[in-house]
Scaffold this motif. Structure first.
Motif, PDB file in Angstrom:
ATOM      1  N   UNK A 129       0.749 -31.758 -37.764  1.00 41.36           N
ATOM      2  CA  UNK A 129       0.801 -32.511 -36.514  1.00 41.36           C
ATOM      3  C   UNK A 129       0.867 -31.556 -35.328  1.00 41.36           C
ATOM      4  N   UNK A 130       0.049 -31.847 -34.321  1.00 42.52           N
ATOM      5  CA  UNK A 130       0.035 -31.025 -33.121  1.00 42.52           C
ATOM      6  C   UNK A 130      -0.792 -29.756 -33.241  1.00 42.52           C
ATOM      7  N   UNK A 131      -1.338 -29.498 -34.420  1.00 53.73           N
ATOM      8  CA  UNK A 131      -2.173 -28.317 -34.622  1.00 53.73           C
ATOM      9  C   UNK A 131      -3.635 -28.644 -34.309  1.00 53.73           C
ATOM     10  N   UNK A 132      -4.388 -27.630 -33.972  1.00 60.21           N
ATOM     11  CA  UNK A 132      -5.834 -27.744 -33.831  1.00 60.21           C
ATOM     12  C   UNK A 132      -6.413 -27.537 -35.229  1.00 60.21           C
ATOM     13  N   UNK A 133      -7.164 -28.529 -35.703  1.00 61.11           N
ATOM     14  CA  UNK A 133      -7.694 -28.494 -37.069  1.00 61.11           C
ATOM     15  C   UNK A 133      -9.222 -28.565 -37.010  1.00 61.11           C
ATOM     16  N   UNK A 134      -9.898 -27.425 -37.062  1.00 57.68           N
ATOM     17  CA  UNK A 134     -11.361 -27.445 -37.000  1.00 57.68           C
ATOM     18  C   UNK A 134     -11.988 -27.851 -38.335  1.00 57.68           C
ATOM     19  N   UNK A 135     -13.210 -28.372 -38.238  1.00 58.68           N
ATOM     20  CA  UNK A 135     -13.980 -28.686 -39.445  1.00 58.68           C
ATOM     21  C   UNK A 135     -14.570 -27.423 -40.054  1.00 58.68           C
ATOM     22  N   UNK A 136     -14.822 -26.427 -39.210  1.00 56.51           N
ATOM     23  CA  UNK A 136     -15.306 -25.126 -39.645  1.00 56.51           C
ATOM     24  C   UNK A 136     -14.759 -24.059 -38.712  1.00 56.51           C
ATOM     25  N   UNK A 137     -14.645 -22.831 -39.202  1.00 59.04           N
ATOM     26  CA  UNK A 137     -14.086 -21.773 -38.366  1.00 59.04           C
ATOM     27  C   UNK A 137     -14.521 -20.393 -38.864  1.00 59.04           C
ATOM     28  N   UNK A 138     -14.504 -19.442 -37.923  1.00 60.89           N
ATOM     29  CA  UNK A 138     -14.824 -18.044 -38.194  1.00 60.89           C
ATOM     30  C   UNK A 138     -13.845 -17.199 -37.386  1.00 60.89           C
ATOM     31  N   UNK A 139     -13.347 -16.132 -37.979  1.00 61.97           N
ATOM     32  CA  UNK A 139     -12.457 -15.218 -37.266  1.00 61.97           C
ATOM     33  C   UNK A 139     -13.304 -14.115 -36.629  1.00 61.97           C
ATOM     34  N   UNK A 140     -13.078 -13.900 -35.343  1.00 60.60           N
ATOM     35  CA  UNK A 140     -13.749 -12.827 -34.611  1.00 60.60           C
ATOM     36  C   UNK A 140     -12.766 -11.698 -34.366  1.00 60.60           C
ATOM     37  N   UNK A 141     -13.160 -10.500 -34.737  1.00 62.31           N
ATOM     38  CA  UNK A 141     -12.374  -9.296 -34.465  1.00 62.31           C
ATOM     39  C   UNK A 141     -12.980  -8.654 -33.236  1.00 62.31           C
ATOM     40  N   UNK A 142     -12.145  -8.413 -32.241  1.00 64.20           N
ATOM     41  CA  UNK A 142     -12.602  -7.869 -30.967  1.00 64.20           C
ATOM     42  C   UNK A 142     -11.927  -6.523 -30.746  1.00 64.20           C
ATOM     43  N   UNK A 143     -12.749  -5.506 -30.523  1.00 63.81           N
ATOM     44  CA  UNK A 143     -12.217  -4.160 -30.317  1.00 63.81           C
ATOM     45  C   UNK A 143     -12.806  -3.572 -29.043  1.00 63.81           C
ATOM     46  N   UNK A 144     -12.044  -2.688 -28.447  1.00 67.11           N
ATOM     47  CA  UNK A 144     -12.564  -1.863 -27.361  1.00 67.11           C
ATOM     48  C   UNK A 144     -11.947  -0.482 -27.511  1.00 67.11           C
ATOM     49  N   UNK A 145     -12.322   0.436 -26.701  1.00 66.27           N
ATOM     50  CA  UNK A 145     -11.902   1.822 -26.873  1.00 66.27           C
ATOM     51  C   UNK A 145     -10.434   2.074 -26.554  1.00 66.27           C
ATOM     52  N   UNK A 146      -9.819   1.198 -25.793  1.00 68.27           N
ATOM     53  CA  UNK A 146      -8.482   1.482 -25.295  1.00 68.27           C
ATOM     54  C   UNK A 146      -7.356   0.778 -26.052  1.00 68.27           C
ATOM     55  N   UNK A 147      -7.637  -0.297 -26.764  1.00 66.31           N
ATOM     56  CA  UNK A 147      -6.575  -1.089 -27.370  1.00 66.31           C
ATOM     57  C   UNK A 147      -6.806  -1.278 -28.863  1.00 66.31           C
ATOM     58  N   UNK A 148      -5.773  -1.745 -29.538  1.00 70.02           N
ATOM     59  CA  UNK A 148      -5.901  -2.148 -30.927  1.00 70.02           C
ATOM     60  C   UNK A 148      -6.764  -3.402 -30.992  1.00 70.02           C
ATOM     61  N   UNK A 149      -7.422  -3.627 -32.123  1.00 74.61           N
ATOM     62  CA  UNK A 149      -8.231  -4.842 -32.227  1.00 74.61           C
ATOM     63  C   UNK A 149      -7.356  -6.093 -32.137  1.00 74.61           C
ATOM     64  N   UNK A 150      -7.948  -7.164 -31.642  1.00 73.07           N
ATOM     65  CA  UNK A 150      -7.274  -8.451 -31.687  1.00 73.07           C
ATOM     66  C   UNK A 150      -8.259  -9.474 -32.224  1.00 73.07           C
ATOM     67  N   UNK A 151      -7.748 -10.632 -32.567  1.00 72.82           N
ATOM     68  CA  UNK A 151      -8.529 -11.610 -33.303  1.00 72.82           C
ATOM     69  C   UNK A 151      -8.510 -12.960 -32.591  1.00 72.82           C
ATOM     70  N   UNK A 152      -9.641 -13.674 -32.678  1.00 74.22           N
ATOM     71  CA  UNK A 152      -9.763 -15.015 -32.119  1.00 74.22           C
ATOM     72  C   UNK A 152     -10.387 -15.929 -33.165  1.00 74.22           C
TER      73      UNK A 152
END
Length: 120
Positions: A11-34
């Motif tokens: 309850x109260x969660x976002x529940x997608x029918x489909x999903x993919x994890x994106x890893x985002x990196x740049x030169x200055x920071x640790x990777x983060x995920x969306x």
């Protein structure tokens, strides 16, 4: 009651029918995920990109991954829905994947453990 105790109640969660994890990196920071989420709506497909979070915040149960995001939203990601997107949402996903520093990753227990070890 903590998040791990609530994992059987989406309850109260976002529940997608489909999903993919994106890893985002740049030169200055640790990777983060969306989370790129996909829904098959009757007249128009819907997609959403989460605010992002570290994998160490993720909780896994037998049915889903439960992942609080930096915005306060909580995603309930059904395990069987990973990688599923409608055709039009897949095209939108491809636009993100063409950006520098963005890649898709398969979410699994090994990736979660690796990320938690790197943060220690």
């Amino acid at each position: 009651m903590n998040l791990a105790q609530k994992t059987n109640q989406p309850q109260g969660c976002i529940i997608p029918e489909g999903w993919v994890i994106l890893k985002i990196t740049n030169d200055e920071e640790n990777p983060f995920y969306k989370v790129f989420s996909s829904w098959d709506e009757p007249f128009q497909d819907k997609w959403r990109l989460s605010s992002g979070a570290d994998l160490c915040e993720l909780v896994e149960n037998e049915k889903a991954y439960i992942w609080p995001q930096s915005s306060g939203s909580v995603y309930w990601l059904p395990k069987g829905a990973q990688g599923n997107c409608t055709l039009s949402n897949s095209q939108k996903l491809e636009e993100f994947l063409r950006l520098d520093g963005v890649e898709s990753v398969e979410l699994n227990s090994g990736l979660i453990s690796q990320d938690k070890e790197e943060l220690q």
